[in-house]
Design a protein around this motif. Structure first.
Motif: not given
Ligand SMILES: NC(=O)c1ccc[n+]([C@@H]2O[C@H](COP(=O)([O-])OP(=O)(O)OC[C@H]3O[C@@H](n4cnc5c(N)ncnc54)[C@H](OP(=O)(O)O)[C@@H]3O)[C@@H](O)[C@H]2O)c1
Length: 219
Positions: A136, A197, A201, A208, A210
């Motif tokens: 992530n 994500q 994006n 992005t 998290v």
């Protein structure tokens, strides 16, 4: 301890991780299918981390030399590395996500034979210590090294020792917070989050990160 091998280290994600690990004081062997590309990428790491211990190697040489391995190749290129005897006893940090597009929407593509890439690696190499992590963290954020990274690094594994090792790596990346997300069976959700994500994006033209709220402070 042996250095950390980063397989696929010429791509943005592997290169960014190589920079971050090198800046954290780890010796790194940056891998590629082609030695000259690995050398070029290792030189980029050296410009960001002067004095960093970074070498270049062909992927399988890097794998042979190192007991700790970051898999940063595309899912399509992963299969040749899933060799039980080559990975036995090694720490394998899996950042791979199997993604595809249907129209303009990014989806997780089913992983044949497993519910996630993390579990596929473990199924193919049962004696590897597999940690799914960094899935992530967008490459663009890693590549700003040595600047701090906003957000959390979610990770999951079935091996407590391997989790402690990767937690130690993350703690040495400025600002990044390690989060123990549980056993390897959680990897499918980390991979789904990557797809979310990427859709965010594209929609908002950004990259992005998290952050999970509500967790107790680390002990
Ligand atoms: N980019 C991101 O923001 C991001 C975020 C989270 C997770 N990830 C995951 O991290 C992994 C790497 O991402 P990336 O964006 O850096 O990928 P990438 O640029 O597409 O690939 C990384 C490197 O892998 C090698 N490679 C390409 N095709 C290959 C094949 N068929 N077999 C073996 N090696 C191959 C290439 O290096 P050589 O040509 O030098 O061998 C390439 O530079 C992917 O699994 C991705 O899902 C990426």
């Amino acid at each position: 301890v042996t250095p950390i091998a980063v397989l696929g280290g010429t791509g943005p994600e592997g290169l960014g991780l190589a920079m971050r690990l090198s800046a954290a004081g780890e010796a790194v062997v940056l891998g590629s299918r082609a030695l000259d590309r690995a050398r070029e990428a290792a030189a980029k790491v050296r410009t960001v981390v002067p004095g960093g211990r970074i070498e270049a190697a062909e992927n399988f040489d890097a794998l042979r030399q190192c007991d700790r391995v970051v898999m940063a190749v595309p899912f399509e290129g992963l299969d040749p590395f899933l060799d039980a005897s080559r990975l036995a006893g090694k720490l394998v940090v899996d950042v791979v996500v199997s993604l595809g597009f249907v129209g303009s929407i990014c989806h997780v593509r089913p992983v044949p034979g497993a519910a996630s890439v993390g579990e596929l690696i473990k199924a193919r190499a049962p004696e590897a210590l597999v940690v799914s992590a960094f899935k992530n963290i967008a490459a663009g954020r890693l590549l700003t090294a040595p600047a701090p990274i906003e957000g959390d690094c979610l990770m999951c594994t079935d091996d407590a020792g391997a989790r402690d090792e990767v937690t130690g790596w993350v703690r040495r990346i400025p600002n990044l917070r390690p989060i123990d997300a549980g056993p390897l069976a959680i990897a499918r959700y980390l991979e789904g989050l990557t797809a979310l994500q990427i859709n965010l994006n594209r929609r908002h033209r950004t990259e992005t990160a998290v952050t999970i709220l509500g967790l107790p402070p680390p002990v």
